[in-house]
Design a protein around this motif. Sequence first.
Motif, PDB file in Angstrom:
ATOM      1  N   LYS A  96       1.218 -37.906   5.227  1.00  0.00           N
ATOM      2  CA  LYS A  96       0.258 -37.234   6.110  1.00  0.00           C
ATOM      3  C   LYS A  96      -0.239 -35.931   5.484  1.00  0.00           C
ATOM      4  O   LYS A  96      -1.404 -35.580   5.601  1.00  0.00           O
ATOM      5  CB  LYS A  96       0.889 -36.950   7.469  1.00  0.00           C
ATOM      6  N   THR A  97       0.672 -35.220   4.823  1.00  0.00           N
ATOM      7  CA  THR A  97       0.288 -33.965   4.167  1.00  0.00           C
ATOM      8  C   THR A  97      -0.723 -34.218   3.062  1.00  0.00           C
ATOM      9  O   THR A  97      -1.734 -33.516   2.959  1.00  0.00           O
ATOM     10  CB  THR A  97       1.526 -33.266   3.595  1.00  0.00           C
ATOM     11  N   PHE A  98      -0.471 -35.241   2.222  1.00  0.00           N
ATOM     12  CA  PHE A  98      -1.418 -35.562   1.153  1.00  0.00           C
ATOM     13  C   PHE A  98      -2.757 -36.020   1.706  1.00  0.00           C
ATOM     14  O   PHE A  98      -3.808 -35.673   1.176  1.00  0.00           O
ATOM     15  CB  PHE A  98      -0.848 -36.624   0.216  1.00  0.00           C
ATOM     16  N   ALA A  99      -2.737 -36.808   2.792  1.00  0.00           N
ATOM     17  CA  ALA A  99      -3.987 -37.272   3.397  1.00  0.00           C
ATOM     18  C   ALA A  99      -4.798 -36.090   3.936  1.00  0.00           C
ATOM     19  O   ALA A  99      -6.022 -36.032   3.756  1.00  0.00           O
ATOM     20  CB  ALA A  99      -3.697 -38.272   4.506  1.00  0.00           C
ATOM     21  N   GLU A 100      -4.128 -35.154   4.595  1.00  0.00           N
ATOM     22  CA  GLU A 100      -4.810 -33.966   5.122  1.00  0.00           C
ATOM     23  C   GLU A 100      -5.357 -33.108   3.981  1.00  0.00           C
ATOM     24  O   GLU A 100      -6.480 -32.605   4.065  1.00  0.00           O
ATOM     25  CB  GLU A 100      -3.838 -33.151   5.970  1.00  0.00           C
ATOM     26  N   PHE A 101      -4.594 -32.967   2.920  1.00  0.00           N
ATOM     27  CA  PHE A 101      -5.052 -32.191   1.759  1.00  0.00           C
ATOM     28  C   PHE A 101      -6.281 -32.839   1.134  1.00  0.00           C
ATOM     29  O   PHE A 101      -7.257 -32.161   0.806  1.00  0.00           O
ATOM     30  CB  PHE A 101      -3.918 -32.098   0.733  1.00  0.00           C
ATOM     31  N   LYS A 102      -6.256 -34.159   1.003  1.00  0.00           N
ATOM     32  CA  LYS A 102      -7.384 -34.881   0.421  1.00  0.00           C
ATOM     33  C   LYS A 102      -8.633 -34.724   1.290  1.00  0.00           C
ATOM     34  O   LYS A 102      -9.733 -34.513   0.780  1.00  0.00           O
ATOM     35  CB  LYS A 102      -7.020 -36.355   0.265  1.00  0.00           C
ATOM     36  N   LYS A 103      -8.439 -34.821   2.606  1.00  0.00           N
ATOM     37  CA  LYS A 103      -9.567 -34.677   3.523  1.00  0.00           C
ATOM     38  C   LYS A 103     -10.137 -33.266   3.453  1.00  0.00           C
ATOM     39  O   LYS A 103     -11.353 -33.082   3.462  1.00  0.00           O
ATOM     40  CB  LYS A 103      -9.106 -34.999   4.951  1.00  0.00           C
ATOM     41  N   SER A 104      -9.285 -32.282   3.361  1.00  0.00           N
ATOM     42  CA  SER A 104      -9.733 -30.889   3.286  1.00  0.00           C
ATOM     43  C   SER A 104     -10.487 -30.611   1.992  1.00  0.00           C
ATOM     44  O   SER A 104     -11.528 -29.956   2.006  1.00  0.00           O
ATOM     45  CB  SER A 104      -8.546 -29.938   3.389  1.00  0.00           C
ATOM     46  N   THR A 105      -9.957 -31.095   0.878  1.00  0.00           N
ATOM     47  CA  THR A 105     -10.638 -30.864  -0.389  1.00  0.00           C
ATOM     48  C   THR A 105     -11.960 -31.606  -0.442  1.00  0.00           C
ATOM     49  O   THR A 105     -12.931 -31.097  -0.994  1.00  0.00           O
ATOM     50  CB  THR A 105      -9.762 -31.273  -1.590  1.00  0.00           C
ATOM     51  N   LYS A 106     -12.027 -32.784   0.157  1.00  0.00           N
ATOM     52  CA  LYS A 106     -13.294 -33.529   0.207  1.00  0.00           C
ATOM     53  C   LYS A 106     -14.303 -32.751   1.041  1.00  0.00           C
ATOM     54  O   LYS A 106     -15.479 -32.650   0.678  1.00  0.00           O
ATOM     55  CB  LYS A 106     -13.088 -34.917   0.783  1.00  0.00           C
TER      56      LYS A 106
END
Length: 67
Positions: free
Chosen positions: A37-47
């Motif tokens: 979940k942390t990686f998914a949130e990080f990816k969404k934020s950077t996108k």
Amino acid sequence: MGGLGAIGIPGLIIILVIVLIVFGPKKLPEIGGAVGKTFAEFKKSTKGLMDDDDEPAKKIEKKSDVS
């Protein structure tokens, strides 16, 4: 070189065994879900940040196409 590539397979196995010993087998799925979940949130934020950076460039392109 450095980075994750320097660890190698044996080092990765040792790290996984230590994590298994420290947290136990019952906690591993919970920890894995939290990391995912942390990686998914990080990816969404950077996108989102990358899309925000592209907005001014797109507006400039549209204005130059209209002229």
